[in-house]
Design an enzyme around this catalytic site. Structure first.
Site, mmCIF file in Angstrom:
data_model
loop_
_atom_site.group_PDB
_atom_site.id
_atom_site.type_symbol
_atom_site.label_atom_id
_atom_site.label_comp_id
_atom_site.label_asym_id
_atom_site.label_seq_id
_atom_site.Cartn_x
_atom_site.Cartn_y
_atom_site.Cartn_z
ATOM 1 N N CYS A 110 1.077 -1.305 0.189
ATOM 2 C CA CYS A 110 0.290 0.125 -0.073
ATOM 3 C C CYS A 110 0.500 1.395 -0.207
ATOM 4 C CB CYS A 110 -1.165 0.224 1.274
ATOM 5 S SG CYS A 110 -1.981 -1.609 1.007
ATOM 6 N N HIS A 111 1.484 2.043 1.183
ATOM 7 C CA HIS A 111 2.903 2.652 1.043
ATOM 8 C C HIS A 111 4.373 2.196 1.571
ATOM 9 C CE1 HIS A 111 -1.757 3.606 2.716
ATOM 10 N NE2 HIS A 111 -1.660 4.904 1.554
ATOM 11 N N GLY A 112 4.234 0.790 0.825
ATOM 12 C CA GLY A 112 5.571 0.637 0.436
ATOM 13 C C GLY A 112 6.580 0.172 2.150
#
Lengths: 138, 690
Positions: free
Chosen positions: A102-104
């Site tokens: 999702c956001h790494g």
């Protein structure tokens, strides 16, 4: 509005047999609607998890605090990214651990946050070894 | 609402009621005799547009709730059945889903209008704060409504947003448990969100009454920003404002209908056509476009708690606006500096929205931080400072003077601003589509489809051939569980007769029971049965196919998409292009290549596909030349098979498309004529007021 009796009952502890999980493999079980990763870590992964300098971690925690003593090869973590709750993918990312698409956020082989926006390490659920090859989660 | 009314009905029965409950006097003084400034422009019609949208959302929502099942296992299917089986269910659902976007679109214009003309200033502070409360309630309602279809984006959006509250110190975890009603987002969460989603619109309606009450006490602001002083400054609400609002509303409805009938999925997310799965996270979790600026603010702050605080402050700060901006001149028309900063602020908000739709990495994070600072600086530095250093131009003495001095160039500016808004809006929306497209596969070539465009119809021959390809090839692994045999005889479908559909059904074996002996048995299919799935459950499908479960194909052409890129998505809005899904499915079917290009490694048991994200697909090449024979002499090539089966699957996903486009044309025809009539009526009514 708190969870009702049936929901709480369904959240009772579960037992998981570890015998079929080969070294380097991991399984995902659901407990209380949350995915729990049980990883049978390789020597290399254990080595990496233990040798990293604690001061370099965003959320410093030694590997020994995240596994049960004498069961170094088993990592049991809640597979929910501590950023905003997505499910990280096992065996991905640069740290031989988990990668959240999702956001790494990237977690290492001990489930500790190494890179990305997540503030904390992957949570370790309450669990205990009943025998050498059987754990109870909850 | 503006003092006691001297209105007296002439009908004796109404008189009798009026003496006991002066409701007609209230209506008369609020909506007939109520004086409105005579220089209001069309930006002021958005109040009426918003009232209509609220009424429309409640009306469609109440009917949808009659057919919806709030249960984690049934919700997704019940929404699909609304669209497929309920009379005009597709229309209700499109109106409600697009309506939410239109509601927010209108409310943003309404808010920017208030910001530009200083409508929050003394004596309208309470009016403004009530508006902010309505906006907050709308956000909560919109979010919970988006969870109800229980698709992937619903589920993961709910997870991400409820997790925001876990950032609260000490109480965070208990708040989240209260929201979930369990240990994670699940059935109890869906149930309480449904209940609250039904409740909150009525709360909004209540606050709207207060909002209008406060408005009618203080009187409307106006573009000149000077209070109405004499009779000459105002006109009665009816007929002047009523007819003007009616024209504004009908223009807005045309814009709304464009989405309902021609681009119902333009504002949505393809992932939400995949049923919720707690074990799989979509690659990009993106909220609906109207939350994107705040999502960008949330993500630009590296600390979790600070991010959540910043996001909520970005909205709450609006409440303090009347005191942050202490300039005495209301309207930015007469404030040369404030006017420029206002437009910069609008651009900042749109850019933040764009960033909210992009993956949070590299340049986007830095840009997000800069714009977040700009956002807050506008309220905390620019506005307080301008109030002290700016020299405003002189304001007109009265509204009547303003009307007389008005130049003729006004309509042109309004039109250009409107156009800029539309472009900006589509930019935002396109950004969303950008973000959800997965990287790693080449963009599929755009095909020509019989069903594209405003007059598109399914090619009957293609549908029938596609059904044959599905039955002989795809159905070995893929289900089609939302399509019933009876649908084959539906209008706008493959064009079979009911007898043919029944004969087709009887070739299938359907499991039924239990019978009197308590045993399950098999019987021939009936028209009311649905296509049987090849595997009893997902796990069985997974095991039989090397670990990757073949997806159900009922919605596949709506559940897949790809990156369109800028400026293509802006053009798509006008050209009504929305065939990303069919393009992708068609390309996948033709994209298998035996020779893996250099530099790409394909794992054991996977196959190389040019268009599949990541290129490694578990499905072996399904179609080869000559595999299926067509009776009508169409070429037996993979290209033809792929085209036909994709057409068939598009129909399976959107069986009422032809009806939708046909009714859309009628509605458009009606609305355009209605708007023209309204315009000339308005000119006639206003002729003596200018």
């Amino acid at each position: 509005m708190n969870p009702d009796a049936a929901t709480i009952a369904a959240g009772a502890p579960i037992q998981v047999d570890l015998a079929p999980i080969a070294e380097g493999q991991d399984i995902k079980v659901f407990w209380r609607g949350k995915p729990i990763y049980i990883s049978h870590r390789t020597k290399k992964q254990i080595q990496e998890a233990q040798s990293v300098a604690l001061s370099s971690l965003p959320d410093p925690q030694p590997d020994s605090a995240r596994v049960k003593a004498g069961h170094d090869q088993w990592l049991v973590v809640i597979g929910i990214c501590t950023h905003l709750g997505c499910i990280p993918i096992a065996h991905e990312g640069n740290y031989d651990g988990f990668f959240c698409p999702c956001h790494g956020s990237q977690y290492d082989s001990s489930g500790r946050i190494r890179q990305g926006p997540a503030p904390a390490n992957l949570a370790v659920p309450p669990y205990a070894f009943l025998t050498d090859t059987k754990i109870q989660i909850g | 609402m503006s003092g006691p009314s001297d209105f007296q009905p002439s009908n004796p029965a109404l008189k009798w009621i009026e003496r006991r409950l002066p409701i007609f006097g209230l209506i008369h003084s609020s909506f007939v005799a109520y004086p409105t400034p005579r220089n209001l422009n069309y930006w002021w019609t958005f109040g009426a547009i918003l009232s209509m949208m609220l009424a429309l959302q409640i009306l469609t929502g109440v009917i949808l709730a009659m057919h919806y099942t709030p249960h984690a296992d049934l919700a997704f299917k019940s929404v699909e059945l609304i669209v497929r089986d309920v009379n005009y269910g597709w229309l209700l659902r499109n109106m409600h889903a697009c309506g939410a976007s239109m509601f927010f679109f209108a409310v943003y214009i309404h808010m920017f209008r208030g910001l530009y003309y200083g409508s929050y200033k003394e004596p309208r502070e309470v009016l403004w704060i009530l508006g902010v409360i309505i906006y907050l309630l709308m956000m909560a309602t919109g979010f919970m409504g988006y969870v109800l279809p229980w698709g992937q984006m619903s589920f993961w959006g709910a997870t991400v947003i409820t997790n925001l509250f876990s950032a609260v110190p000490y109480f965070g975890e208990s708040i989240v448990t209260l929201l979930w009603g369990g240990y994670s987002v699940g059935n109890p969460t869906l149930n309480r969100f449904f209940s609250l989603h039904y409740l909150l619109p009525f709360v909004i309606a209540g606050v709207v009454v207060l909002h209008i009450w406060a408005l009618h006490v203080a009187g409307q602001n106006n573009p000149a920003g000077v209070e109405a002083k004499t009779e000459k400054d105002t006109v009665p609400f009816t007929p002047y404002a009523t007819i003007k609002d009616a024209f504004g509303v009908s223009c807005f409805l045309i814009f709304f209908a464009w989405f309902i009938f021609y681009m119902p999925n333009y504002l949505g997310d393809a992932d939400n056509y995949i049923p919720a799965n707690p074990g799989v996270t979509p690659a990009h979790i993106v909220p609906e476009w109207y939350y994107l600026p705040f999502y960008a603010i949330l993500r630009s702050i590296p600390n979790k708690l600070a991010g959540v605080v910043a996001m909520f402050s970005a909205i709450i700060i609006l409440c303090f606006l009347p005191w942050l901006d202490s300039a005495r001149t209301r309207s930015s028309k007469y404030r040369p500096l404030a006017k420029q900063f206002f437009w910069i602020f609008v651009v900042v908000c749109i850019l933040l929205g764009y960033l909210g739709s992009q993956p949070p990495e590299g340049i986007y994070v830095i840009a997000g931080r800069i714009l977040t600072v700009c956002y807050f600086a506008y309220f905390l530095i620019v506005l307080p400072l301008l109030a002290r250093i700016e020299t405003p131009r002189p304001v007109p003495n009265s509204i009547a003077d303003d009307v007389l001095a008005k130049s003729k160039g006004r309509a042109a500016t309004a039109a250009s601003v409107m156009l800029a808004m539309v472009v900006a809006g589509s930019l935002l929306v396109g950004g969303t589509q950008n973000a959800k497209a997965e990287e790693g596969g080449s963009a599929p070539p755009a095909q020509s489809w019989s069903f594209s465009g405003p007059f598109g119809k399914y090619d009957r021959g293609s549908l029938q051939r596609g059904l044959k390809v599905y039955k002989e090839v795809c159905s070995a692994c893929h289900g089609l569980s939302y399509v019933a045999f009876r649908n084959l005889a539906d209008a706008g479908g493959p064009g079979y007769s009911e007898a043919q559909a029944a004969a087709f059904a009887s070739e299938y074996k359907i499991k039924d029971g239990p019978n009197d002996q308590g045993e399950m048995f098999e019987r021939p299919g009936r028209p009311a049965d649905y296509f049987p799935s090849p595997f009893p459950n997902e796990q069985a499908a997974r095991v039989a196919n090397g670990g990757a479960a073949p997806p159900d194909l009922s919605l596949i052409t709506k559940a897949r998409s790809y990156k369109r890129g800028f400026p293509q998505f802006v053009i798509d809005f006008f050209s009504q292009y929305q065939e990303q899904g069919p393009d992708y499915v068609d390309a996948i079917l033709q994209g298998f290549e035996d020779k893996v290009p250099a530099g790409v490694t394909i794992p054991e048991g996977s196959y190389y596909n040019k268009y599949f994200p990541g290129h490694a697909i578990k499905m072996p090449k399904p179609l080869s030349d000559g595999q299926v024979t067509f009776d009508d002499g169409s070429p037996a090539t993979v290209k033809q098979y792929a085209h036909d089966v994709t057409t068939f699957l598009m129909w399976a996903a959107e069986p009422h498309m032809e009806e939708r486009k046909r009714i859309g044309m009628q509605v458009f025809f009606f609305l355009v004529i209605f708007a023209i009539l309204m315009y000339f009526t308005k000119r006639k009514v206003w002729a003596d007021a200018h």
